[in-house]
Motif scaffolding. Structure first.
Motif, PDB file in Angstrom:
ATOM      1  N   ALA A  89       1.051  -0.901   0.220  1.00  0.00           N
ATOM      2  CA  ALA A  89       0.464   0.367  -0.140  1.00  0.00           C
ATOM      3  C   ALA A  89       0.775   1.166   0.158  1.00  0.00           C
ATOM      4  CB  ALA A  89      -0.749   0.298   1.118  1.00  0.00           C
ATOM      5  N   ASN A  90       1.943   1.033   0.755  1.00  0.00           N
ATOM      6  CA  ASN A  90       3.052   2.680   0.972  1.00  0.00           C
ATOM      7  C   ASN A  90       3.471   2.622  -0.614  1.00  0.00           C
ATOM      8  OD1 ASN A  90       2.318   3.046   3.292  1.00  0.00           O
ATOM      9  ND2 ASN A  90       3.610   1.648   4.366  1.00  0.00           N
ATOM     10  N   ARG A  91       4.093   1.439  -1.081  1.00  0.00           N
ATOM     11  CA  ARG A  91       4.540   1.372  -2.232  1.00  0.00           C
ATOM     12  C   ARG A  91       4.157   2.123  -3.548  1.00  0.00           C
ATOM     13  NH1 ARG A  91       8.877  -3.381  -3.302  1.00  0.00           N
ATOM     14  NH2 ARG A  91      10.099  -3.707  -1.401  1.00  0.00           N
ATOM     15  N   ALA A  92       2.497   1.257  -3.116  1.00  0.00           N
ATOM     16  CA  ALA A  92       1.298   2.150  -4.323  1.00  0.00           C
ATOM     17  C   ALA A  92       0.530   3.585  -3.768  1.00  0.00           C
ATOM     18  CB  ALA A  92       0.206   1.225  -4.846  1.00  0.00           C
ATOM     19  N   SER A 114      -4.675   3.505   0.623  1.00  0.00           N
ATOM     20  CA  SER A 114      -4.344   3.339   2.142  1.00  0.00           C
ATOM     21  C   SER A 114      -3.557   1.672   2.700  1.00  0.00           C
ATOM     22  CB  SER A 114      -6.394   3.951   2.609  1.00  0.00           C
ATOM     23  OG  SER A 114      -6.796   3.182   2.235  1.00  0.00           O
ATOM     24  N   ALA A 115      -4.252   0.749   3.041  1.00  0.00           N
ATOM     25  CA  ALA A 115      -3.724  -0.713   3.406  1.00  0.00           C
ATOM     26  C   ALA A 115      -5.528  -0.555   3.117  1.00  0.00           C
ATOM     27  CB  ALA A 115      -3.009  -1.040   4.799  1.00  0.00           C
ATOM     28  N   PHE A 136      -9.824  -4.037   0.893  1.00  0.00           N
ATOM     29  CA  PHE A 136     -10.821  -4.236   0.381  1.00  0.00           C
ATOM     30  C   PHE A 136     -11.090  -4.906  -1.009  1.00  0.00           C
ATOM     31  CE2 PHE A 136     -13.791  -1.394   3.282  1.00  0.00           C
ATOM     32  CZ  PHE A 136     -13.846  -1.774   3.752  1.00  0.00           C
ATOM     33  N   ILE A 137      -9.909  -4.573  -1.874  1.00  0.00           N
ATOM     34  CA  ILE A 137      -9.219  -5.410  -3.032  1.00  0.00           C
ATOM     35  C   ILE A 137      -9.317  -6.704  -2.736  1.00  0.00           C
ATOM     36  CG2 ILE A 137      -7.911  -4.922  -4.700  1.00  0.00           C
ATOM     37  CD1 ILE A 137      -7.528  -2.324  -4.304  1.00  0.00           C
ATOM     38  N   GLU A 138      -7.986  -7.013  -2.098  1.00  0.00           N
ATOM     39  CA  GLU A 138      -7.955  -8.530  -2.307  1.00  0.00           C
ATOM     40  C   GLU A 138      -8.970  -8.823  -1.561  1.00  0.00           C
ATOM     41  OE1 GLU A 138      -4.288  -8.965  -0.065  1.00  0.00           O
ATOM     42  OE2 GLU A 138      -2.991  -7.784  -1.458  1.00  0.00           O
ATOM     43  N   THR A 139      -9.659  -8.544  -0.741  1.00  0.00           N
ATOM     44  CA  THR A 139     -10.824  -9.234  -0.484  1.00  0.00           C
ATOM     45  C   THR A 139     -12.291  -9.475  -1.038  1.00  0.00           C
ATOM     46  OG1 THR A 139     -11.607  -7.503   0.868  1.00  0.00           O
ATOM     47  CG2 THR A 139     -10.042  -9.391   2.071  1.00  0.00           C
ATOM     48  N   GLY A 140     -11.939  -8.402  -2.142  1.00  0.00           N
ATOM     49  CA  GLY A 140     -13.280  -8.494  -2.855  1.00  0.00           C
ATOM     50  C   GLY A 140     -14.173  -7.344  -2.589  1.00  0.00           C
ATOM     51  N   ARG A 141     -14.320  -6.585  -1.895  1.00  0.00           N
ATOM     52  CA  ARG A 141     -15.520  -5.971  -1.215  1.00  0.00           C
ATOM     53  C   ARG A 141     -15.393  -4.498  -1.900  1.00  0.00           C
ATOM     54  NH1 ARG A 141     -14.662  -4.771   5.081  1.00  0.00           N
ATOM     55  NH2 ARG A 141     -15.915  -3.751   4.154  1.00  0.00           N
ATOM     56  N   SER A 142     -13.916  -4.565  -2.955  1.00  0.00           N
ATOM     57  CA  SER A 142     -13.939  -2.879  -3.796  1.00  0.00           C
ATOM     58  C   SER A 142     -13.366  -3.301  -4.921  1.00  0.00           C
ATOM     59  CB  SER A 142     -12.776  -2.167  -2.825  1.00  0.00           C
ATOM     60  OG  SER A 142     -12.540  -1.055  -3.616  1.00  0.00           O
ATOM     61  N   ARG A 143     -13.684  -3.330  -6.364  1.00  0.00           N
ATOM     62  CA  ARG A 143     -13.669  -3.084  -7.115  1.00  0.00           C
ATOM     63  C   ARG A 143     -12.855  -2.294  -7.798  1.00  0.00           C
ATOM     64  NH1 ARG A 143     -15.290  -2.211 -12.639  1.00  0.00           N
ATOM     65  NH2 ARG A 143     -15.219  -3.745 -13.951  1.00  0.00           N
ATOM     66  N   PRO A 144     -11.001  -2.165  -8.198  1.00  0.00           N
ATOM     67  CA  PRO A 144     -10.138  -1.103  -8.542  1.00  0.00           C
ATOM     68  C   PRO A 144     -10.617  -0.961  -9.762  1.00  0.00           C
ATOM     69  CG  PRO A 144      -9.280  -3.319  -8.668  1.00  0.00           C
ATOM     70  CD  PRO A 144     -10.650  -3.642  -7.714  1.00  0.00           C
TER      71      PRO A 144
END
Length: 272
Positions: A31-34, A37-38, A43-51
């Motif tokens: 998250a820091n590199r990109a 926010s962590a 949320f992206i990794e768990t599928g709760r947010s669509r990037p």
């Protein structure tokens, strides 16, 4: 319900998590590199947010994901692939193809090869026959895998004087490639090559011998001992999968006797 290939595609979050763990990064570090926010990354990794498409590209860049796999990330999120995969013989790659062939021709009378991501031979200059004429003909039937030709007991292996050292070097390169790419076919190739016999000790790490500055390849050919070192070249800013996976490996003579042998070979009539 009919299951389609799309239905079997891993979720984006699972793919991102796999790449993050392969790079040994925590969610906070990535998250820091990109510069996100962590919480958002979680949320992206768990599928709760669509990037967004741009966010996927940013995360892939920080994770150093190969272009082929970046397309896979985009597809998993429902976006079209961003990077084309053009046939090397296509007109669109004429300039790149010409550049590669200029490198091969300019390297004469020393051997040089062009391989893809799985070490399959795509092109070479005529001086490569110094190596190929030592291998069994069935190993040279396309598609030719240069690592297989190098380490197979009917390939170059019986002619390599420092087989243990050179084998350890090649398998180390392939191991790192498997770890970085996660390519299952490369992993299968690695298992195959590890199964080939080798009577010499295989060093865990490359340590220089007296007067050495690179890992040498020492081959016995026609009663002569030939010594080489190699360099690797890639395209600097590829935006096409084919070009991104292209590698030119050029072999240079490591002593005067090898220089003389290569010049003598170049003077031989074609087909000898």
């Amino acid at each position: 319900m009919t299951v389609t290939p799309t239905d079997r595609r891993p979720p984006l979050g699972d793919l991102l998590r796999t790449w993050r763990e392969r790079r040994r990064l925590s969610q906070l570090e990535l998250a820091n590199r990109a510069e996100v926010s962590a919480r958002h990354l979680s949320f992206i990794e768990t599928g709760r947010s669509r990037p967004s498409r741009e966010m996927i590209a940013q995360l892939a860049e920080r994770l150093e994901v190969p272009l082929r796999e970046r397309n896979r990330l985009l597809l998993a999120a429902g976006y079209a692939p961003a990077y084309g995969e053009t046939d090397l013989d296509a007109p669109e790659l004429a300039a790149a193809r010409d550049a590669v062939r200029r490198v091969l021709a300019g390297h004469e009378p020393y051997p040089a090869v062009v391989v893809d991501r799985r070490w399959q031979l795509l092109d070479a200059n005529p001086s490569l026959r110094l190596f190929t004429r030592l291998a069994a003909p069935d190993l040279l039937v396309p598609p030719v895998n240069v690592l297989r030709v190098s380490l197979h007991p009917e390939g170059l292996a019986p002619h390599i004087l420092n087989l243990g050292e050179w084998r350890s070097h090649l398998l180390g390169r392939l191991t790192r490639q498997v770890e970085l790419s996660g390519d299952v076919e490369l992993a299968g190739l690695l298992r195959e090559l590890r199964g080939y016999p080798c009577a010499q000790p295989e060093p865990v790490a490359d340590l220089p011998g007296p007067g050495e500055f690179v890992v040498p390849l020492r081959i016995r050919s026609a009663g002569r001992t030939l010594s080489f070192f190699s360099t690797v070249a890639t395209f600097g800013t590829p935006l096409d999968v084919t070009l991104a996976e292209l590698v030119i490996e050029s072999f240079y003579p490591a002593d005067r006797d090898t220089v003389a042998a290569l010049r003598a070979q170049a003077a031989e009539p074609a087909g000898d």
